[in-house]
Write a protein that holds these residues in place. Structure first.
Motif, short mmCIF file in Angstrom:
data_model
loop_
_atom_site.label_atom_id
_atom_site.label_comp_id
_atom_site.label_asym_id
_atom_site.label_seq_id
_atom_site.Cartn_x
_atom_site.Cartn_y
_atom_site.Cartn_z
N SER A 2 0.84 -1.21 0.00
CA SER A 2 0.00 0.00 0.00
C SER A 2 0.87 1.25 0.00
N MET A 29 1.13 4.01 -3.13
CA MET A 29 0.83 5.43 -2.93
C MET A 29 2.04 6.31 -3.26
N ASP A 58 -3.14 10.90 -11.23
CA ASP A 58 -3.94 9.92 -11.97
C ASP A 58 -3.14 9.25 -13.08
N ILE A 71 -1.41 5.89 -11.98
CA ILE A 71 -2.19 4.82 -11.34
C ILE A 71 -1.73 3.44 -11.79
N PRO A 77 -4.23 8.89 -2.26
CA PRO A 77 -4.33 8.25 -3.58
C PRO A 77 -4.80 9.25 -4.62
N PHE A 95 -8.26 7.18 -8.79
CA PHE A 95 -8.11 5.85 -8.20
C PHE A 95 -9.02 5.70 -6.99
N ALA A 96 -9.09 6.72 -6.15
CA ALA A 96 -9.96 6.68 -4.98
C ALA A 96 -11.43 6.57 -5.41
N THR A 100 -12.16 2.89 -6.67
CA THR A 100 -12.31 1.87 -5.63
C THR A 100 -13.62 2.02 -4.86
N GLY A 103 -6.45 2.87 -1.79
CA GLY A 103 -7.36 3.70 -2.55
C GLY A 103 -8.72 3.83 -1.88
N TYR A 104 -9.21 2.72 -1.36
CA TYR A 104 -10.54 2.71 -0.74
C TYR A 104 -10.57 3.53 0.54
N ARG A 114 -8.38 5.85 1.35
CA ARG A 114 -7.80 7.17 1.11
C ARG A 114 -6.39 7.33 1.69
#
Length: 315
Positions: free
Chosen positions: A79, A83, A90, A93, A148, A152-153, A156, A231-232, A234
């Motif tokens: 992770s 990041m 973007d 990604i 992120p 991408f955020a 997800t 991403g999910y 943040r």
């Protein structure tokens, strides 16, 4: 009646039955309030357990003693790598996802090399590796404040008609995993090794190569899971993968995969993932304290794993 009996004999069906019962109990308690939102949330969160669960399933299917305990540390480091490489842009990604995938795959490969070179049990090798990985992650990712990329955020967390797009893609991925397990030489080799490693070797299966690929695959899935989690939620976090140590094993066993090896069940991983998420939701809804939630969840998971542990494979 015969068709119903055949369905009930499928080991994966009970994980879905458990998830349905827990959902119905929660809906009854709330009077139907938030029933749809609960399903959406369950799908969103179950995705991350399913991804690492599939990797863990392939490893466990190799036979007794095979398990990857480095997944939480792997997820945390990947992770941070994702990041940092994306850098909030973007345009980076894809590069960031590839970096996380490569990071996880390298960890998986190193895990197997430790097992092979040092001749130590996988549980010891992967646990030892996890401490090293975690140390690297603390040094590399501690205090990392990079968010992120917006695209991408958004991806997800993207939903279509209340269904997370990430869940849809994960369903496609698990169908591919099931086909690979049943139709490809690699998948059949994994099953053969789990059923009887000596017989598989005598039949011409490249045991060492298959085990290496399996641990590498598990590590790669842990890596991509780390990127998606970042991403999910943040952002990256050293502890972002902690809950997936027991969960990744629990969804495999609850889903009908044999802990003795040689028997895997991909659909059951989905059912077990939903069951665990909905179980926590139910306990939260009932107002159960955090300590009691952990105890009850642990007892249920350990109970299922203990019950499944009685199944023996032919050696």
């Amino acid at each position: 009646m015969a068709s119903l009996r055949m369905v009930l004999e499928k080991p994966w069906i009970w994980s879905f039955v458990g998830a349905l019962v827990v959902w119905l109990a929660t809906v009854a308690f709330t009077g139907g309030y938030g029933a749809g939102g609960m399903v959406t949330a369950a799908l969103s969160l179950a995705v991350f357990t399913v991804i690492v669960g599939v990797g863990q399933m392939f490893v466990i299917t190799l036979g007794p003693g095979n398990v990857d305990l480095s997944l939480p540390a792997n997820i945390g480091l990947a992770s941070a790598v994702a990041m940092k490489v994306m850098g909030g842009s973007d345009s980076m990604i894809v590069v960031g996802l590839l970096a996380a995938l490569a990071c996880g795959a390298a960890i998986g490969a190193i895990n197997y090399l430790l097992i092979w070179a040092l001749r130590i049990p996988p549980i010891i090798a992967t646990l030892s590796a996890s401490f090293i990985i975690q140390s690297v992650d603390i040094s590399y990712g501690r205090g990392l404040q990079i968010k992120p990329p917006p695209g991408f955020a958004d991806f997800t967390n993207w939903q279509v008609l209340g269904i997370p797009v990430l869940a849809m893609l994960t369903v496609v991925f698990t169908i591919g995993a099931a086909l690979a397990l049943q139709r490809m030489i690699y998948g059949r080799s994994v099953l053969a090794i789990g059923q009887n490693i000596r017989a598989a070797w005598l039949a011409g299966v490249h045991v060492g190569r298959i085990r290496f690929l399996t641990y590498t695959l598990c590590g790669a899935l842990g890596g991509i899971d780390g990127a998606l989690l970042a991403g999910y939620f943040r952002g990256a976090n050293v502890d972002i993968g902690n809950e997936y140590l027991l969960a990744s094993i629990a969804v495999v066993v609850i889903g009908g995969t044999s802990v003795a090896g040689g028997k895997a069940n991909v659909p059951g991983v989905w059912g077990a993932g939903l069951f665990l998420v909905l179980l926590l939701t139910m306990l939260n809804t009932f107002g159960v304290s955090a300590g009691v939630r952990l105890v009850l969840t642990g007892l249920i998971i350990v109970g299922v794993i203990t019950a499944a542990g009685g199944e023996k494979a032919v050696r």
